[in-house]
Design an enzyme around this catalytic site. Structure first.
Site, short mmCIF file in Angstrom:
data_model
loop_
_atom_site.label_atom_id
_atom_site.label_comp_id
_atom_site.label_asym_id
_atom_site.label_seq_id
_atom_site.Cartn_x
_atom_site.Cartn_y
_atom_site.Cartn_z
CB ALA A 145 43.26 23.39 41.55
N GLY A 165 47.70 26.40 41.21
CA GLY A 165 48.20 25.20 40.54
C GLY A 165 48.82 25.51 39.19
CD GLU A 191 51.05 24.49 43.65
OE1 GLU A 191 51.47 24.16 44.78
OE2 GLU A 191 49.89 24.26 43.27
CD GLU A 244 47.71 27.93 45.93
OE1 GLU A 244 47.97 27.17 44.99
OE2 GLU A 244 48.37 28.97 46.18
#
Length: 257
Positions: A65, A107, A110, A130
């Site tokens: 992200a 991300g 993911e 994270e």
């Protein structure tokens, strides 16, 4: 065609490539996610596309992200936005494949887990780091990783934030296959072409597996029965059975209908 996500078709019949293109490492910014959502919406309506390859180019799939946006925005809204796009990608009727070169972190990892297959280059690196920022995965990582590799391994990876090489990702079941870096995308296209040439029943198989995995067994078996009945009604079922009686198994040419 979007600025950060480019949908490319025509190279292989029935296959679309979603190419992430946000230098340097395809960080998942809000504009990129919105473009990805638009592509997913279009694919939902495209009966001519039967398999999708998600690729970030030769340098990086996605390093995660966009942290500058994450730190400035409300955590709930960012997490909801990311999860919503990934859930819609996961629910596509097409067969989905991630072709991963370089980093797929946070991300980015993911996002790859929201597709059905992950083909990795030998130098690919995956992880959910994270926790090292004092937060946890917010795009489905705690749930999808657990379902892919088991609860103990998922806890170890998420609690530590450890990055893993392609060889370990394959060993634990996070990767579907590992190839030389310069062959990852072409191998993903080959796999996608195989599924694109398959019968319409593939959509029903995907529905039964994906939706059924979230249901109690009794309900999942009922869903399977409904999907089986739907597959029998397709033109491809008639083609496949006729071909079997005439020429034996594995000789049918399907239409996707």
């Amino acid at each position: 065609m979007g600025e950060f996500v480019k949908m490319e078709t025509g190279e292989v019949a029935g296959v679309a490539t979603l190419r992430l293109d946000r230098p340097k490492v395809n960080a998942l910014s809000v504009p990129l996610l919105l473009e990805l959502a638009d592509c997913v919406s279009e694919l939902t309506q495209r009966s001519d596309i039967r398999a999708v390859v998600l690729w970030g180019g030769t340098r990086a799939f996605s390093a995660g992200a966009e942290l500058s946006e994450l730190s400035q925005d409300d955590g709930d809204s960012v997490g909801d936005q990311i999860s919503g796009v990934f859930e819609r990608l996961e629910a596509l009727p097409q067969i989905t494949i991630s072709a991963i070169n370089g980093y797929a972190l946070g991300g980015g990892c993911e996002l790859a887990m929201a597709t059905e297959f992950r083909l990795l280059g030998e130098k690919a690196v995956l992880g959910l780091p994270e926790i090292l920022l004092g937060i946890i995965p917010g795009g489905g990582g705690t749930q999808r990783l657990t379902r892919l590799v088991g609860i103990t391994k998922a806890k170890e990876l998420i609690y530590s934030g450890r990055r893993i090489p392609a060889s370990e990702a394959l060993e634990i079941g996070l990767a579907s296959a590992v190839y030389p870096d310069d062959q990852v995308y072409s191998e993903a296209l080959k796999l996608a072409a195989t599924y694109a040439a398959g019968p319409a029943a593939l959509r029903q198989a995907k529905r039964a597996i994906t939706e059924g995995s979230e249901l109690p067994l009794k309900d999942a078996l009922k869903l399977e029965s409904e999907a089986f009945a739907a597959s029998l009604e397709t033109e491809d079922a008639r083609i496949g059975m006729a071909s079997f009686f005439e020429s034996g198994p594995g000789k049918a040419t399907f239409t996707g209908q």
